[in-house]
Scaffold this motif. Structure first.
Motif, PDB file in Angstrom:
ATOM      1  N   GLN A 126       0.812  -1.214   0.000  1.00 44.28           N
ATOM      2  CA  GLN A 126       0.000   0.000   0.000  1.00 44.28           C
ATOM      3  C   GLN A 126       0.849   1.270   0.000  1.00 44.28           C
TER       4      GLN A 126
ATOM      5  N   VAL B 106      -2.819   0.935  -5.765  1.00 47.66           N
ATOM      6  CA  VAL B 106      -1.547   1.377  -6.340  1.00 47.66           C
ATOM      7  C   VAL B 106      -1.834   2.186  -7.610  1.00 47.66           C
TER       8      VAL B 106
ATOM      9  N   CYS C 259       3.482   1.630  -1.977  1.00 47.56           N
ATOM     10  CA  CYS C 259       4.191   1.688  -3.266  1.00 47.56           C
ATOM     11  C   CYS C 259       3.476   2.604  -4.257  1.00 47.56           C
TER      12      CYS C 259
ATOM     13  N   ALA D  46      -3.038  -5.451  -6.547  1.00 44.93           N
ATOM     14  CA  ALA D  46      -2.359  -4.165  -6.388  1.00 44.93           C
ATOM     15  C   ALA D  46      -3.304  -3.001  -6.635  1.00 44.93           C
TER      16      ALA D  46
END
Length: 218
Positions: free
Chosen positions: A63, A91, A65, A85
Protein backbone atom coordinates in the motif's frame (compact mmCIF):
# COMPACT_ATOMS: atom_id res chain seq x y z
CA UNK A 1 9.38 6.53 -6.28
CA UNK A 2 8.78 3.30 -4.37
CA UNK A 3 8.35 0.32 -6.69
CA UNK A 4 7.45 -3.29 -5.92
CA UNK A 5 8.42 -6.00 -8.40
CA UNK A 6 6.76 -9.41 -8.23
CA UNK A 7 9.18 -12.00 -9.56
CA UNK A 8 12.93 -11.94 -9.01
CA UNK A 9 13.94 -13.92 -12.07
CA UNK A 10 16.22 -12.50 -14.73
CA UNK A 11 13.58 -10.00 -15.89
CA UNK A 12 12.65 -8.81 -12.40
CA UNK A 13 16.25 -8.41 -11.33
CA UNK A 14 17.13 -6.49 -14.49
CA UNK A 15 14.23 -4.08 -13.95
CA UNK A 16 15.20 -3.67 -10.30
CA UNK A 17 18.82 -2.88 -11.18
CA UNK A 18 17.71 -0.21 -13.66
CA UNK A 19 15.32 1.41 -11.17
CA UNK A 20 17.84 1.34 -8.34
CA UNK A 21 20.28 3.07 -10.67
CA UNK A 22 17.67 5.80 -11.07
CA UNK A 23 17.55 6.34 -7.30
CA UNK A 24 14.17 4.66 -6.82
CA UNK A 25 13.29 2.53 -3.81
CA UNK A 26 12.77 -1.03 -5.04
CA UNK A 27 11.27 -4.08 -3.36
CA UNK A 28 11.61 -7.50 -5.00
CA UNK A 29 9.03 -10.12 -4.01
CA UNK A 30 9.99 -13.73 -4.80
CA UNK A 31 8.32 -16.93 -3.64
CA UNK A 32 10.94 -19.43 -4.86
CA UNK A 33 13.85 -19.84 -2.46
CA UNK A 34 16.09 -20.85 -5.36
CA UNK A 35 15.65 -17.42 -6.96
CA UNK A 36 15.93 -15.47 -3.73
CA UNK A 37 19.37 -13.93 -4.28
CA UNK A 38 19.68 -10.54 -2.52
CA UNK A 39 23.34 -10.28 -3.50
CA UNK A 40 22.36 -9.83 -7.18
CA UNK A 41 20.66 -6.47 -6.48
CA UNK A 42 21.97 -5.48 -3.09
CA UNK A 43 20.39 -2.02 -3.04
CA UNK A 44 16.88 -3.46 -3.32
CA UNK A 45 14.72 -4.72 -0.47
CA UNK A 46 14.05 -8.45 -0.86
CA UNK A 47 10.94 -10.23 0.42
CA UNK A 48 10.54 -14.01 0.34
CA UNK A 49 6.79 -14.37 -0.11
CA UNK A 50 3.99 -15.33 -2.47
CA UNK A 51 2.87 -12.19 -4.27
CA UNK A 52 -0.56 -13.75 -4.84
CA UNK A 53 -1.27 -13.92 -1.11
CA UNK A 54 -3.03 -10.88 0.30
CA UNK A 55 -1.46 -11.20 3.74
CA UNK A 56 2.03 -11.36 2.26
CA UNK A 57 1.45 -8.19 0.26
CA UNK A 58 0.09 -6.42 3.33
CA UNK A 59 3.14 -7.43 5.36
CA UNK A 60 5.41 -6.21 2.56
CA UNK A 61 3.71 -2.80 2.59
CA UNK A 62 2.38 -2.81 -0.95
CA UNK A 63 0.00 0.00 0.00
CA UNK A 64 3.02 2.29 0.31
CA UNK A 65 4.19 1.69 -3.27
CA UNK A 66 3.74 4.16 -6.12
CA UNK A 67 4.09 1.45 -8.74
CA UNK A 68 3.83 -2.33 -8.93
CA UNK A 69 5.44 -4.38 -11.69
CA UNK A 70 4.16 -7.94 -12.15
CA UNK A 71 7.20 -9.51 -13.82
CA UNK A 72 6.90 -13.24 -13.20
CA UNK A 73 7.08 -15.83 -15.95
CA UNK A 74 3.47 -16.90 -15.28
CA UNK A 75 0.67 -14.82 -16.82
CA UNK A 76 -1.88 -16.05 -14.28
CA UNK A 77 0.30 -14.84 -11.43
CA UNK A 78 0.88 -11.49 -13.10
CA UNK A 79 -2.86 -10.95 -13.53
CA UNK A 80 -3.61 -11.80 -9.88
CA UNK A 81 -0.83 -9.53 -8.63
CA UNK A 82 -2.09 -6.70 -10.84
CA UNK A 83 -5.67 -7.08 -9.67
CA UNK A 84 -4.70 -7.13 -5.99
CA UNK A 85 -2.36 -4.17 -6.39
CA UNK A 86 -5.01 -2.01 -8.03
CA UNK A 87 -8.22 -3.02 -6.26
CA UNK A 88 -7.00 -3.83 -2.74
CA UNK A 89 -3.96 -1.60 -2.33
CA UNK A 90 -4.98 1.24 -4.69
CA UNK A 91 -1.55 1.38 -6.34
CA UNK A 92 -1.51 4.23 -8.86
CA UNK A 93 0.53 2.51 -11.57
CA UNK A 94 0.47 -1.19 -12.36
CA UNK A 95 2.68 -2.62 -15.10
CA UNK A 96 2.38 -6.27 -16.09
CA UNK A 97 4.56 -8.57 -18.15
CA UNK A 98 2.77 -10.64 -20.79
CA UNK A 99 4.58 -13.92 -21.44
CA UNK A 100 2.17 -15.50 -23.92
CA UNK A 101 0.92 -13.08 -26.61
CA UNK A 102 -2.34 -15.03 -26.85
CA UNK A 103 -3.13 -13.84 -23.31
CA UNK A 104 -2.57 -10.19 -24.08
CA UNK A 105 -6.30 -9.45 -24.36
CA UNK A 106 -6.68 -10.20 -20.64
CA UNK A 107 -4.18 -7.56 -19.53
CA UNK A 108 -6.57 -4.62 -19.28
CA UNK A 109 -8.01 -2.31 -16.67
CA UNK A 110 -10.49 -5.04 -15.72
CA UNK A 111 -7.53 -6.88 -14.18
CA UNK A 112 -5.96 -3.72 -12.78
CA UNK A 113 -3.32 -3.37 -15.50
CA UNK A 114 -2.35 0.15 -16.57
CA UNK A 115 0.42 -0.90 -18.97
CA UNK A 116 0.92 -4.37 -20.45
CA UNK A 117 4.34 -5.20 -21.86
CA UNK A 118 4.54 -8.14 -24.21
CA UNK A 119 8.16 -8.99 -24.93
CA UNK A 120 7.40 -10.76 -28.25
CA UNK A 121 5.32 -7.79 -29.40
CA UNK A 122 7.97 -5.27 -28.37
CA UNK A 123 10.70 -7.22 -30.14
CA UNK A 124 8.57 -7.53 -33.27
CA UNK A 125 7.87 -3.79 -33.16
CA UNK A 126 11.58 -3.05 -32.86
CA UNK A 127 12.27 -5.17 -35.94
CA UNK A 128 9.47 -3.45 -37.87
CA UNK A 129 10.71 -0.04 -36.77
CA UNK A 130 14.20 -0.86 -37.98
CA UNK A 131 13.14 -1.89 -41.47
CA UNK A 132 9.92 0.03 -42.06
CA UNK A 133 9.96 3.34 -43.92
CA UNK A 134 6.73 5.21 -44.52
CA UNK A 135 4.61 2.79 -42.54
CA UNK A 136 3.19 3.18 -39.04
CA UNK A 137 4.64 0.88 -36.37
CA UNK A 138 3.01 0.38 -32.95
CA UNK A 139 5.69 0.49 -30.26
CA UNK A 140 3.72 0.50 -27.00
CA UNK A 141 0.15 0.31 -25.73
CA UNK A 142 -0.85 2.93 -23.16
CA UNK A 143 -3.75 3.39 -20.75
CA UNK A 144 -5.31 -0.06 -21.10
CA UNK A 145 -5.32 0.16 -24.89
CA UNK A 146 -6.89 3.63 -25.05
CA UNK A 147 -3.83 4.96 -26.86
CA UNK A 148 -0.65 3.75 -28.52
CA UNK A 149 2.85 5.05 -29.03
CA UNK A 150 3.43 4.70 -32.77
CA UNK A 151 6.35 5.53 -35.04
CA UNK A 152 6.68 6.54 -38.68
CA UNK A 153 9.95 7.05 -40.54
CA UNK A 154 9.72 9.52 -43.41
CA UNK A 155 11.39 8.25 -46.61
CA UNK A 156 14.38 10.17 -47.92
CA UNK A 157 12.32 11.47 -50.86
CA UNK A 158 9.35 12.51 -48.74
CA UNK A 159 7.32 15.42 -50.14
CA UNK A 160 7.22 16.74 -46.57
CA UNK A 161 10.92 17.68 -46.60
CA UNK A 162 11.28 21.35 -45.71
CA UNK A 163 7.64 21.78 -44.73
CA UNK A 164 6.84 22.92 -41.16
CA UNK A 165 5.24 20.71 -38.56
CA UNK A 166 2.18 22.99 -38.50
CA UNK A 167 1.26 21.81 -42.01
CA UNK A 168 0.65 18.24 -40.80
CA UNK A 169 -3.09 18.03 -40.19
CA UNK A 170 -3.37 15.32 -37.57
CA UNK A 171 -6.69 13.91 -36.35
CA UNK A 172 -8.05 15.08 -33.02
CA UNK A 173 -6.91 12.05 -31.01
CA UNK A 174 -3.28 12.11 -32.17
CA UNK A 175 -0.24 14.16 -31.20
CA UNK A 176 3.27 14.35 -32.62
CA UNK A 177 5.41 14.23 -29.47
CA UNK A 178 8.98 13.72 -30.69
CA UNK A 179 11.13 13.82 -33.82
CA UNK A 180 14.27 11.67 -33.82
CA UNK A 181 16.84 13.01 -36.27
CA UNK A 182 20.47 11.91 -36.52
CA UNK A 183 20.85 11.16 -32.83
CA UNK A 184 18.92 14.25 -31.76
CA UNK A 185 15.63 14.24 -29.86
CA UNK A 186 13.51 17.17 -31.02
CA UNK A 187 10.37 18.37 -29.26
CA UNK A 188 8.50 19.61 -32.33
CA UNK A 189 7.48 23.24 -32.60
CA UNK A 190 5.04 24.52 -35.27
CA UNK A 191 7.80 26.15 -37.34
CA UNK A 192 10.22 23.19 -37.25
CA UNK A 193 10.76 21.76 -40.75
CA UNK A 194 10.52 18.04 -41.41
CA UNK A 195 13.31 16.13 -43.16
CA UNK A 196 13.66 12.86 -44.99
CA UNK A 197 14.71 10.11 -42.58
CA UNK A 198 12.96 11.72 -39.61
CA UNK A 199 11.48 9.25 -37.13
CA UNK A 200 8.19 10.69 -35.95
CA UNK A 201 6.73 9.45 -32.66
CA UNK A 202 3.01 9.91 -32.06
CA UNK A 203 0.66 9.18 -29.19
CA UNK A 204 -2.66 8.29 -30.74
CA UNK A 205 -5.87 6.38 -30.29
CA UNK A 206 -5.87 3.17 -32.30
CA UNK A 207 -8.87 4.22 -34.38
CA UNK A 208 -7.07 7.25 -35.87
CA UNK A 209 -3.82 5.56 -36.89
CA UNK A 210 -5.08 5.27 -40.48
CA UNK A 211 -5.70 9.01 -40.52
CA UNK A 212 -2.10 9.66 -39.48
CA UNK A 213 -0.92 7.71 -42.52
CA UNK A 214 -3.23 9.76 -44.75
CA UNK A 215 -2.11 13.03 -43.18
CA UNK A 216 1.49 12.27 -44.12
CA UNK A 217 0.60 11.10 -47.59
CA UNK A 218 0.90 7.33 -47.08
Amino acid sequence: MRVAIAGAGAVGRSIAAELVGGDHQVMLIEREAGQFEPHTVEQAEWVLADACELASLEDAGLQLCDCVIAATGDDKVNLVVSLLAKTVFAVKRVVARVNDPSNEWLFTGAWGVDVAVSTPRVLAAMVEEAVSVGGLVQLLTLRQGQANLVEMTLPDDTPWAGRPVRDVKLPRDAALVTILRGGRVIVPQPDDPLEGGDELLFVASAHVEGEIRKALGH
